[in-house]
Design a protein around this motif. Structure first.
Motif, PDB file in Angstrom:
ATOM      1  N   VAL A 197       0.790  -1.146  -0.207  1.00  0.00           N
ATOM      2  CA  VAL A 197      -0.015  -0.011  -0.196  1.00  0.00           C
ATOM      3  C   VAL A 197       0.813   1.215   0.106  1.00  0.00           C
ATOM      4  N   VAL A 198       1.917   1.312   0.936  1.00  0.00           N
ATOM      5  CA  VAL A 198       2.564   2.420   1.061  1.00  0.00           C
ATOM      6  C   VAL A 198       3.193   3.120  -0.236  1.00  0.00           C
ATOM      7  N   PRO A 199       3.917   2.317  -1.036  1.00  0.00           N
ATOM      8  CA  PRO A 199       4.311   2.852  -2.181  1.00  0.00           C
ATOM      9  C   PRO A 199       3.384   3.372  -3.223  1.00  0.00           C
ATOM     10  N   SER A 200       2.098   2.782  -3.576  1.00  0.00           N
ATOM     11  CA  SER A 200       1.075   3.289  -4.145  1.00  0.00           C
ATOM     12  C   SER A 200       0.555   4.477  -3.742  1.00  0.00           C
ATOM     13  N   LEU A 201       0.341   4.732  -2.485  1.00  0.00           N
ATOM     14  CA  LEU A 201      -0.178   5.994  -1.716  1.00  0.00           C
ATOM     15  C   LEU A 201       0.934   6.967  -2.131  1.00  0.00           C
ATOM     16  N   ARG A 202       2.169   6.561  -1.885  1.00  0.00           N
ATOM     17  CA  ARG A 202       3.266   7.799  -1.833  1.00  0.00           C
ATOM     18  C   ARG A 202       3.328   8.244  -3.298  1.00  0.00           C
ATOM     19  N   ARG A 203       3.002   7.428  -4.506  1.00  0.00           N
ATOM     20  CA  ARG A 203       3.202   7.992  -5.749  1.00  0.00           C
ATOM     21  C   ARG A 203       1.855   8.624  -6.038  1.00  0.00           C
ATOM     22  N   LEU A 204       0.475   8.348  -5.535  1.00  0.00           N
ATOM     23  CA  LEU A 204      -0.560   8.957  -5.792  1.00  0.00           C
ATOM     24  C   LEU A 204      -0.491  10.340  -5.170  1.00  0.00           C
ATOM     25  N   GLN A 205       0.186  10.413  -4.046  1.00  0.00           N
ATOM     26  CA  GLN A 205       0.130  11.767  -3.241  1.00  0.00           C
ATOM     27  C   GLN A 205       1.155  12.864  -4.052  1.00  0.00           C
ATOM     28  N   ILE A 206       1.978  12.364  -4.709  1.00  0.00           N
ATOM     29  CA  ILE A 206       2.771  13.395  -5.617  1.00  0.00           C
ATOM     30  C   ILE A 206       1.903  14.164  -6.503  1.00  0.00           C
ATOM     31  N   ASP A 207       1.028  13.597  -7.208  1.00  0.00           N
ATOM     32  CA  ASP A 207      -0.004  14.200  -8.001  1.00  0.00           C
ATOM     33  C   ASP A 207      -1.199  14.824  -7.429  1.00  0.00           C
ATOM     34  N   HIS A 208      -1.520  13.988  -6.215  1.00  0.00           N
ATOM     35  CA  HIS A 208      -2.600  15.126  -5.426  1.00  0.00           C
ATOM     36  C   HIS A 208      -2.092  16.207  -4.897  1.00  0.00           C
ATOM     37  N   ALA A 209      -1.020  16.296  -4.344  1.00  0.00           N
ATOM     38  CA  ALA A 209      -0.313  17.684  -3.904  1.00  0.00           C
ATOM     39  C   ALA A 209      -0.340  18.731  -4.939  1.00  0.00           C
ATOM     40  N   ARG A 210       0.173  18.176  -6.314  1.00  0.00           N
ATOM     41  CA  ARG A 210       0.341  19.057  -7.288  1.00  0.00           C
ATOM     42  C   ARG A 210      -0.899  19.642  -7.841  1.00  0.00           C
ATOM     43  N   ILE A 211      -1.841  18.850  -8.059  1.00  0.00           N
ATOM     44  CA  ILE A 211      -3.215  19.125  -8.299  1.00  0.00           C
ATOM     45  C   ILE A 211      -3.843  20.063  -7.706  1.00  0.00           C
ATOM     46  N   GLY A 212      -3.573  19.610  -6.088  1.00  0.00           N
ATOM     47  CA  GLY A 212      -4.097  20.681  -5.190  1.00  0.00           C
ATOM     48  C   GLY A 212      -3.332  22.129  -5.176  1.00  0.00           C
TER      49      GLY A 212
END
Length: 231
Positions: free
Chosen positions: A149-164
Motif C-alpha cells: 500500500v505504501v508505495p502506491s499511496l506515495r506515488r498518488l500523493q505526488i500528483d494529489h499535492a500538485r493538482i491541489g
C-alpha cells in the motif's frame, strides 16, 4: 573526514527540500533538475545527489532517462484520469489499515502534522497547506504498515499535492475556505477513528475526503468542460 561525513543531515535536507519544491510546484512538472547547483546549494558532492535522484525516481518524484538530465515527473490528462480512478481505493485501504496497525507514537506524530495543517488553513498559507496535507496522508500510509500500500499511496500523493496546488493558486473565496475547513475537520475525524481503531469509520472518512478533493480538482483539471472520470 569529508563534508558529507561531518554533516550527515545535508542529504536529508536536500531530500526534504526537493520533495517540498516538487509537491508545491516551485519546481513545475517536467522541469530540469540541476545536479551541480543542488550539490553546491547543499554542500554535497555529486555522488550522493545522484543517489538521491535515483531514490526519488523510484518513488515517482523524478524521471531519469539515459543521456538526459533528471526532470521533475510530468503530469498529463491521462495521469489525472489514473489518479481519480485509483486514489479512492488506495486512500481507503491505507486509512483502514492505519486504524488497525497504528502505534501511539505514530498517532502523536499525526496529531502534530494536523496541527500544522490547520494553522496553514487559518493563515491562508497555500504552500504549507499543500505540504502538510501531503505529510498527513503520508503519515497515515506509514501507519498502515503494508509494503504494497505504501508505495502506491506515495506515488498518488505526488500528483494529489500538485493538482491541489493548481487549485489553491486561485484566489481564496468563502466557498473555498469553507471546504478547506471541512477538509481539516475530516482530518480530525480520521485521527479520532484511527485512535479508537475504527477501521470502517476511518475508511469511510477517507472516501468522503477524496471525493471532496475530486470535486474541487475536477473544476480546474477540466475547465473547458472536458469530461472527468467519476469514482
Amino acid at each position: 573526514m569529508n563534508a558529507e561525513t561531518a554533516n550527515p543531515d545535508r542529504k536529508a535536507s536536500l531530500e526534504l527540500a526537493l520533495r517540498r519544491r516538487i509537491l508545491t510546484m516551485e519546481l513545475p512538472p517536467g522541469s530540469v533538475l540541476d545536479e551541480v547547483a543542488l550539490s553546491e546549494e547543499f554542500g554535497l558532492s555529486r555522488p550522493p545527489v545522484r543517489e538521491l535522484m535515483r531514490q526519488m525516481a523510484g518513488e515517482g518524484y523524478i524521471e531519469l532517462e539515459t543521456n538526459r538530465a533528471a526532470r521533475v515527473s510530468s503530469m498529463s490528462y491521462q495521469s489525472l484520469r489514473d489518479f481519480f480512478l485509483l486514489a479512492p481505493m488506495i486512500y481507503i485501504t491505507a486509512n483502514k489499515l492505519a486504524a488497525e496497525n497504528r502505534t501511539k507514537t505514530e498517532l502523536a506524530v499525526l496529531k502534530k502534522i494536523q496541527h500544522c495543517f490547520r494553522k496553514a488553513v487559518e493563515d491562508c498559507d497555500v504552500e504549507s497547506r499543500v505540504f502538510y496535507n501531503d505529510q498527513f496522508h503520508r503519515q497515515i500510509g506509514e501507519m498502515a504498515h503494508n509494503v504494497y500500500v505504501v508505495p502506491s499511496l506515495r506515488r498518488l500523493q505526488i500528483d494529489h499535492a500538485r493538482i491541489g496546488k493548481i487549485f489553491y493558486q486561485h484566489p481564496n473565496t468563502p466557498r473555498m475556505q469553507e471546504e478547506l475547513e471541512l477538509a481539516s475537520d475530516q482530518h480530525e475525524q480520521m485521527i479520532e477513528a484511527i485512535e479508537r481503531r475504527d477501521a470502517e469509520a476511518s475508511g469511510e472518512l477517507a472516501r468522503l475526503h477524496i471525493e471532496l478533493s475530486r470535486r474541487n480538482m475536477a473544476m480546474y483539471a477540466a475547465p473547458e468542460g472536458l469530461e472527468t472520470p467519476t469514482l
